[in-house]
Design a protein around this motif. Structure first.
Motif, PDB file in Angstrom:
ATOM      1  N   UNK A  73      16.888  -4.207  -1.014  1.00 21.51           N
ATOM      2  CA  UNK A  73      16.816  -3.203   0.045  1.00 21.51           C
ATOM      3  C   UNK A  73      16.441  -3.835   1.384  1.00 21.51           C
ATOM      4  N   UNK A  74      15.402  -4.643   1.403  1.00 22.29           N
ATOM      5  CA  UNK A  74      14.957  -5.261   2.650  1.00 22.29           C
ATOM      6  C   UNK A  74      16.022  -6.206   3.191  1.00 22.29           C
ATOM      7  N   UNK A  75      16.695  -6.949   2.302  1.00 21.85           N
ATOM      8  CA  UNK A  75      17.771  -7.854   2.736  1.00 21.85           C
ATOM      9  C   UNK A  75      18.887  -7.057   3.420  1.00 21.85           C
ATOM     10  N   UNK A  81       0.809  -1.217   0.000  1.00 22.64           N
ATOM     11  CA  UNK A  81       0.000   0.000   0.000  1.00 22.64           C
ATOM     12  C   UNK A  81       0.842   1.268   0.000  1.00 22.64           C
ATOM     13  N   UNK A  82       2.135   1.142   0.229  1.00 22.87           N
ATOM     14  CA  UNK A  82       2.993   2.313   0.372  1.00 22.87           C
ATOM     15  C   UNK A  82       3.939   2.397  -0.821  1.00 22.87           C
ATOM     16  N   UNK A  83       3.958   3.552  -1.441  1.00 23.81           N
ATOM     17  CA  UNK A  83       4.789   3.746  -2.616  1.00 23.81           C
ATOM     18  C   UNK A  83       6.037   4.540  -2.239  1.00 23.81           C
ATOM     19  N   UNK A  84       7.179   4.092  -2.728  1.00 24.06           N
ATOM     20  CA  UNK A  84       8.447   4.777  -2.513  1.00 24.06           C
ATOM     21  C   UNK A  84       9.046   5.052  -3.881  1.00 24.06           C
ATOM     22  N   UNK A 140      10.795  -5.773  -7.870  1.00 20.93           N
ATOM     23  CA  UNK A 140      11.029  -6.877  -6.934  1.00 20.93           C
ATOM     24  C   UNK A 140      12.499  -6.960  -6.564  1.00 20.93           C
ATOM     25  N   UNK A 141      13.386  -6.836  -7.546  1.00 22.27           N
ATOM     26  CA  UNK A 141      14.826  -6.875  -7.292  1.00 22.27           C
ATOM     27  C   UNK A 141      15.225  -5.791  -6.290  1.00 22.27           C
TER      28      UNK A 141
END
Length: 59
Positions: free
Chosen positions: A42-44, A7-10, A36-37
């Motif tokens: 980023x999360x990793x 729901x959140x766009x960056x 996705x990449x």
């Protein structure tokens, strides 16, 4: 496992060299979904740093 809706766009901006590097990477490794990449990379990186920052019983 059910995926939570996004729901959140960056939005990010890249300079020419960064964009060329991203495009080159995606071409070389046949990445079809750049969002996705970038999201997974980023999360990793964030989770890895948070894990390193956690206090441990033995330093």
């Amino acid at each position: 496992m059910r995926k939570a809706p996004r729901q959140h766009k960056v939005t990010i901006s890249l300079n020419d060299a960064e964009m060329r590097a991203l495009e080159r990477y995606c071409t070389r490794y046949k990445v079809s979904n750049r969002s996705r990449l970038i999201r997974e990379t980023l999360i990793r990186a964030i989770l890895k740093q948070m894990d390193r920052d956690n206090p441990t019983l033995f330093d």
